[in-house]
Design an enzyme around this catalytic site. Sequence first.
Site, PDB file in Angstrom:
ATOM      1  N   CYS A   1       0.826  -1.212   0.000  1.00 52.00           N
ATOM      2  CA  CYS A   1       0.000   0.000   0.000  1.00 52.00           C
ATOM      3  C   CYS A   1       0.859   1.260   0.000  1.00 52.00           C
ATOM      4  O   CYS A   1       0.362   2.353  -0.268  1.00 52.00           O
ATOM      5  CB  CYS A   1      -0.945   0.022   1.197  1.00 52.00           C
ATOM      6  SG  CYS A   1      -2.315  -1.133   1.036  1.00 52.00           S
TER       7      CYS A   1
ATOM      8  N   ASP B   1     -14.286   3.129   2.008  1.00 53.36           N
ATOM      9  CA  ASP B   1     -13.475   1.984   1.595  1.00 53.36           C
ATOM     10  C   ASP B   1     -13.952   1.334   0.307  1.00 53.36           C
ATOM     11  O   ASP B   1     -13.170   0.765  -0.433  1.00 53.36           O
ATOM     12  CB  ASP B   1     -13.466   0.939   2.711  1.00 53.36           C
ATOM     13  CG  ASP B   1     -12.797   1.478   3.951  1.00 53.36           C
ATOM     14  OD1 ASP B   1     -11.583   1.714   3.888  1.00 53.36           O
ATOM     15  OD2 ASP B   1     -13.481   1.693   4.968  1.00 53.36           O
TER      16      ASP B   1
HETATM   17 CO    CO Z   1      -9.975   0.653   2.922  1.00 57.33          CO
HETATM   18 CO    CO Z   2     -16.521   1.442   6.556  1.00 54.95          CO
HETATM   19 CO    CO Z   3      -8.742  -0.024  -0.723  1.00 54.07          CO
END
Ligand code: CO
Ligand code: CO
Ligand code: CO
Length: 346
Positions: free
Chosen positions: A15, A48
Site C-alpha cells: 500500500c 473503503d
Molecule cells: Co480501505
Molecule cells: Co466502513
Molecule cells: Co482499498
Amino acid sequence: MDSIRLTKLTKASGCAAKIGPKVLSEVLSGLPSFSDPALLVGLDTSDDAAVYQLSDELAVVETLDFFPPMVDDPFLFGKIAAANALSDVYAMGGEPKFALNIVGFPSTIPPSVLQEILSGGAEKVREAGAVLAGGHSITNDDPLYGLAVTGLVDPRKVRTNAGAKPGDVLILTKQLGVGIINTAVKAEMASETERNEAALVMSTLNALAKRVMDDFTVHACTDITGFSLMGHSFEMAKGSGVTLELRLSGIQFLSGAYDYARMGLVPGGAYRNRDFVGDAFDAGNLEEVYLDLLFDPQTSGGLLFSIPEGECDAALSALQRSGLKTAVSVVGRVLPKEEKHILVVR
Ligand code: CO
Ligand code: CO
Ligand code: CO
C-alpha cells in the site's frame, strides 16, 4: 528460481505504492460528479468501497485493490494482496461473494511464480467464503496483483466512516508498523521473527473481526491501509464531523517497528500521509519517532471501529476470545468537533 526476489523488482511496495492522498483528492476533484439515489456510498466520502442498493434488504459492495509485492515469497504476496482487497468489503460491514484477479507480470520471470501468487490469493478468497470468478492479466515490468471484489450488505447495516459519535471509543484490530518493518526487510535488517509477525498481520483476513462486531453497535468503521492510522482517522473524523483523540499508550506496534523508525527506516508514504493531514492534528510535544509510527502506511491493516463506550468492554473481550491472532486494543475515543480533527495524547 529461489533467487528471484519479488521486492527487488519494484521501487515502492504494498500500500506504500499508493498515490498520495493529497494528489489523489486533487485529481478526483476535477472529475464530473455522478448521482444516483441507489448509490449509497460513492466517491465523495473517501470510504473503503462503493455501495449500491438493489432492494430494501440488499446492496452490493464493490471494491478494487492491487499493488506491487512487499514480500519476496510469491504465495505469501498473493495471500496478503487478497486479504487487503477483501478487507474493504469487511470495512463496509459486508460479506465478499466473488472476486476477479488483477495481474501485471513481467515476461522475464517464470510463470510458476505467478501461479504461486494466484494460489495464495485463491486460498484467501476461499477462506473468506467467496469464489474466484475470473480476472485480467497484462505483461508489465513491475509485478502487480490484487482483486476486484463484490460483496453483499444489508443497506441498513452499512458501516461507513461517517457515523462516529462523540462518546464513542475506537478499537483497532491489528498492530501497526508494517510499512516500517517492510522497509527494514528491504534493507535486509529485519529478523525472521519480525518478518513473520508482519507477515501474519498482513495476511490475516479482517473477516473474523468484522463478524464478531456484528453483535455490537458499530457507528463507523474503516480499515487502516496506505493512508496510515492518522490518515484514515482523519478521513473518519472529517466524514463524521468529530475530533478523534488517539491515545499512544493504547496503540500496539509490531516488534522492531519503534527501533527501525528511530533508525530512520520510514517509508516515503509516511511523509505523504503527514502532508495530507497537514495541520489538522495536534500531537503536543510528542517525539517525532511516534509520529513516524502513526503515519506509517499499512498494508492490509486492521479494522478501526467507532462504538458506544458502554459496549467497549464486551466487544473487546469478544474480539480477544474470538481466536483472532493479531493485537486488538482501544486506541482512542471520539470527541465533539474541536479545532483539530485529530489529537494525539500519551
Ligand atoms: Co480501505
Ligand atoms: Co466502513
Ligand atoms: Co482499498
